[in-house]
Design a protein around this motif. Structure first.
Motif, PDB file in Angstrom:
ATOM      1  N   LEU A  88       7.545   8.614   2.864  1.00 28.23           N
ATOM      2  CA  LEU A  88       6.639   7.495   3.151  1.00 28.23           C
ATOM      3  C   LEU A  88       6.005   7.599   4.535  1.00 28.23           C
ATOM      4  O   LEU A  88       4.961   6.997   4.775  1.00 28.23           O
ATOM      5  CB  LEU A  88       7.378   6.164   3.019  1.00 28.23           C
ATOM      6  CG  LEU A  88       7.652   5.727   1.569  1.00 28.23           C
ATOM      7  CD1 LEU A  88       8.214   4.327   1.533  1.00 28.23           C
ATOM      8  CD2 LEU A  88       6.407   5.809   0.711  1.00 28.23           C
ATOM      9  N   THR A  91       2.910   9.384   3.865  1.00 23.06           N
ATOM     10  CA  THR A  91       1.989   8.473   3.171  1.00 23.06           C
ATOM     11  C   THR A  91       1.352   7.499   4.149  1.00 23.06           C
ATOM     12  O   THR A  91       0.146   7.225   4.077  1.00 23.06           O
ATOM     13  CB  THR A  91       2.738   7.696   2.085  1.00 23.06           C
ATOM     14  OG1 THR A  91       3.420   8.624   1.254  1.00 23.06           O
ATOM     15  CG2 THR A  91       1.800   6.862   1.249  1.00 23.06           C
ATOM     16  N   ALA A  92       2.162   6.971   5.082  1.00 23.96           N
ATOM     17  CA  ALA A  92       1.617   6.029   6.063  1.00 23.96           C
ATOM     18  C   ALA A  92       0.566   6.706   6.932  1.00 23.96           C
ATOM     19  O   ALA A  92      -0.488   6.124   7.237  1.00 23.96           O
ATOM     20  CB  ALA A  92       2.753   5.477   6.932  1.00 23.96           C
ATOM     21  N   VAL A 214      -5.952   2.886  -1.624  1.00 26.25           N
ATOM     22  CA  VAL A 214      -5.136   1.672  -1.483  1.00 26.25           C
ATOM     23  C   VAL A 214      -4.275   1.488  -2.733  1.00 26.25           C
ATOM     24  O   VAL A 214      -3.066   1.246  -2.646  1.00 26.25           O
ATOM     25  CB  VAL A 214      -6.031   0.434  -1.248  1.00 26.25           C
ATOM     26  CG1 VAL A 214      -5.216  -0.844  -1.358  1.00 26.25           C
ATOM     27  CG2 VAL A 214      -6.697   0.508   0.097  1.00 26.25           C
ATOM     28  N   ALA A 215      -4.905   1.644  -3.909  1.00 20.25           N
ATOM     29  CA  ALA A 215      -4.137   1.530  -5.149  1.00 20.25           C
ATOM     30  C   ALA A 215      -3.086   2.628  -5.224  1.00 20.25           C
ATOM     31  O   ALA A 215      -1.947   2.381  -5.641  1.00 20.25           O
ATOM     32  CB  ALA A 215      -5.077   1.612  -6.352  1.00 20.25           C
ATOM     33  N   PHE A 217      -1.513   4.446  -2.695  1.00 18.98           N
ATOM     34  CA  PHE A 217      -0.347   4.366  -1.801  1.00 18.98           C
ATOM     35  C   PHE A 217       0.516   3.169  -2.155  1.00 18.98           C
ATOM     36  O   PHE A 217       1.742   3.217  -1.984  1.00 18.98           O
ATOM     37  CB  PHE A 217      -0.761   4.389  -0.321  1.00 18.98           C
ATOM     38  CG  PHE A 217      -1.061   3.053   0.314  1.00 18.98           C
ATOM     39  CD1 PHE A 217      -0.026   2.204   0.665  1.00 18.98           C
ATOM     40  CD2 PHE A 217      -2.353   2.667   0.593  1.00 18.98           C
ATOM     41  CE1 PHE A 217      -0.296   0.980   1.256  1.00 18.98           C
ATOM     42  CE2 PHE A 217      -2.626   1.461   1.173  1.00 18.98           C
ATOM     43  CZ  PHE A 217      -1.591   0.611   1.501  1.00 18.98           C
ATOM     44  N   SER A 218      -0.108   2.083  -2.654  1.00 20.90           N
ATOM     45  CA  SER A 218       0.697   0.910  -2.995  1.00 20.90           C
ATOM     46  C   SER A 218       1.491   1.148  -4.268  1.00 20.90           C
ATOM     47  O   SER A 218       2.719   1.020  -4.278  1.00 20.90           O
ATOM     48  CB  SER A 218      -0.201  -0.309  -3.193  1.00 20.90           C
ATOM     49  OG  SER A 218      -0.945  -0.568  -2.036  1.00 20.90           O
ATOM     50  N   LEU A 219       0.789   1.484  -5.343  1.00 22.98           N
ATOM     51  CA  LEU A 219       1.423   1.472  -6.656  1.00 22.98           C
ATOM     52  C   LEU A 219       2.159   2.771  -6.960  1.00 22.98           C
ATOM     53  O   LEU A 219       3.154   2.766  -7.685  1.00 22.98           O
ATOM     54  CB  LEU A 219       0.376   1.185  -7.731  1.00 22.98           C
ATOM     55  CG  LEU A 219      -0.309  -0.173  -7.529  1.00 22.98           C
ATOM     56  CD1 LEU A 219      -1.380  -0.408  -8.572  1.00 22.98           C
ATOM     57  CD2 LEU A 219       0.713  -1.300  -7.558  1.00 22.98           C
ATOM     58  N   LEU A 222       4.565   3.434  -2.714  1.00 24.41           N
ATOM     59  CA  LEU A 222       5.475   2.365  -2.292  1.00 24.41           C
ATOM     60  C   LEU A 222       6.328   1.875  -3.461  1.00 24.41           C
ATOM     61  O   LEU A 222       7.556   1.834  -3.368  1.00 24.41           O
ATOM     62  CB  LEU A 222       4.681   1.216  -1.672  1.00 24.41           C
ATOM     63  CG  LEU A 222       4.104   1.493  -0.288  1.00 24.41           C
ATOM     64  CD1 LEU A 222       3.388   0.278   0.246  1.00 24.41           C
ATOM     65  CD2 LEU A 222       5.190   1.932   0.677  1.00 24.41           C
ATOM     66  N   VAL A 223       5.674   1.518  -4.568  1.00 25.95           N
ATOM     67  CA  VAL A 223       6.454   1.048  -5.717  1.00 25.95           C
ATOM     68  C   VAL A 223       7.326   2.175  -6.260  1.00 25.95           C
ATOM     69  O   VAL A 223       8.465   1.961  -6.666  1.00 25.95           O
ATOM     70  CB  VAL A 223       5.509   0.485  -6.802  1.00 25.95           C
ATOM     71  CG1 VAL A 223       6.275   0.141  -8.065  1.00 25.95           C
ATOM     72  CG2 VAL A 223       4.780  -0.746  -6.290  1.00 25.95           C
ATOM     73  N   LEU A 226      10.714   2.556  -4.496  1.00 26.91           N
ATOM     74  CA  LEU A 226      11.646   1.417  -4.479  1.00 26.91           C
ATOM     75  C   LEU A 226      12.934   1.813  -5.205  1.00 26.91           C
ATOM     76  O   LEU A 226      12.909   2.647  -6.094  1.00 26.91           O
ATOM     77  CB  LEU A 226      11.015   0.209  -5.178  1.00 26.91           C
ATOM     78  CG  LEU A 226       9.870  -0.479  -4.447  1.00 26.91           C
ATOM     79  CD1 LEU A 226       9.311  -1.589  -5.318  1.00 26.91           C
ATOM     80  CD2 LEU A 226      10.336  -1.033  -3.126  1.00 26.91           C
TER      81      LEU A 226
END
Lengths: 227, 126
Positions: A88, A91-92, A214-215, A217-219, A222-223, A226
């Motif tokens: 991550l 990714t950041a 944005v979609a 890295f988030s979905l 990050l998801v 988890l």
């Protein structure tokens, strides 16, 4: 600067911010928009709107890859999952670099509006360098996955992951090539109207790539990492 | 890239200077909001303060918000009357994206529940 460059006052009136603006050929502003009041829309509006339609269809293509990834993201076939693979911090960094490049692309848009050749080239160069850093980070990530026996043929999850994220990477690569040609055209031909139209399309393309990221890295990242 | 440096554009009156300043302010505001939402997403992925199963929903909501910020501040898509065509095209694209993604998930989830996977079939044949 070439003699056929449009005057700054005209450029200032051109609505960079308002695609599909229906005021058409007349200079009188009408509020009956979406109805093309005042004759056919200006070429800038037509070009920008057509490219906006293309971008939306591109987004729909990404949605199809997203759907495939969402369906297959649990099909690990005994291979590694997102939690083991995703770094991550990388990714950041990718997110920050791409966001910054979107911002500098906006600065380039302002410089183009002002017909300021120096700042246009500087802002576009910074945009391109940030985009290149993004690509290097992504290629490093892909290489590390492959070296850990987690290439695209390892599992359905990884196939869909490489397709989705790789497709975005290909778009960024194409955007970088386009950016290079835009810099060359501004340098060689100046702020001509048709080049302004091309630049409008490029800036829309570049900002849209950031929206898709944005979609991603988030979905995906990050998801996907988890517990 | 401070506004003052951009203001040095040659041959521009005070009107154009004002345009640059407000333009830079718009992009800076968009950047700040996007950075805040990105940071919130990364925070939500790591924090123990949010109930675990709801974290993906929180991240999705933050992502949708950030996409809206990008559309408004970077692509200048607004709900103003002079943007009717753009926003309608966007709405149609959004509809198709939702149908493709949610429809696929819906169908494939039911498929997974109702049909045995190839792995299960192989297990049963042993």
């Amino acid at each position: 600067m070439s003699t056929d460059a449009i005057p700054a006052a005209h450029l200032r009136q051109t609505d960079v911010d308002k695609l599909g603006h229906g005021h058409g050929g007349s200079h009188r502003h009408t509020y009956a928009t979406g109805h093309s009041g005042g004759g056919p829309a200006s070429k800038r509006v037509v070009v920008g709107y057509g490219f906006w339609i293309f971008l939306l269809s591109d987004i729909i293509m990404f949605a199809a890859f997203f759907a495939a990834y969402a369906v297959l993201s649990r099909e690990l076939a005994g291979g590694p999952g997102g939690r083991e693979l995703f770094d991550l911090r990388s990714t950041a960094m990718q997110t920050g670099v791409l966001l910054a490049s979107s911002f500098t692309c906006g600065m380039a848009t302002l410089a183009v509006e002002q017909r300021n050749a120096l700042w246009t080239q500087i802002a576009l160069l910074v945009t391109g360098l940030l985009g290149a850093v993004f690509l290097v980070l992504e290629i490093r990530e892909f290489a590390s996955f492959v070296s850990r026996d987690a290439g695209p043929s390892r599992s359905a999850f990884l196939s869909s992951f490489f397709t989705l994220v790789g497709c975005h990477g290909v778009h960024v690569t194409a955007g970088l090539l386009w950016l290079g040609t835009m810099m060359a055209q501004f340098f060689a031909k100046g702020f001509r109207q048709n080049i302004g139209h091309r630049y409008l399309c490029f800036s829309l393309f570049w900002h849209t790539l950031d929206i898709i990221w944005v979609a991603l890295f988030s979905l995906v990242y990050l998801v996907g990492s988890l517990p | 890239m401070s506004p003052e440096q951009l203001d040095l554009a040659p041959g521009d009156g005070p009107d154009a200077q004002h345009r640059v300043r407000s333009g830079v302010r718009t992009y800076l505001l968009g950047l700040a909001l996007a950075v805040a939402l990105t940071a919130a997403s990364f925070w939500a992925a790591h924090t123990p303060f949010i109930y675990g199963p709801s974290v993906p929903i929180a991240i999705t909501a933050l992502a949708v918000a950030q996409m809206g910020i990008h559309l408004v501040f970077f692509l200048h898509i607004t709900s103003a009357p002079d943007n009717t065509n753009n926003i309608l095209a966007l709405a149609f694209g959004f509809l198709i994206v939702c149908i493709v993604v949610l429809g696929s998930l819906w169908i494939m989830t039911h498929l997974a529940v109702n049909v045995h996977s190839m792995h299960d079939v192989l297990q049963m044949q042993r």
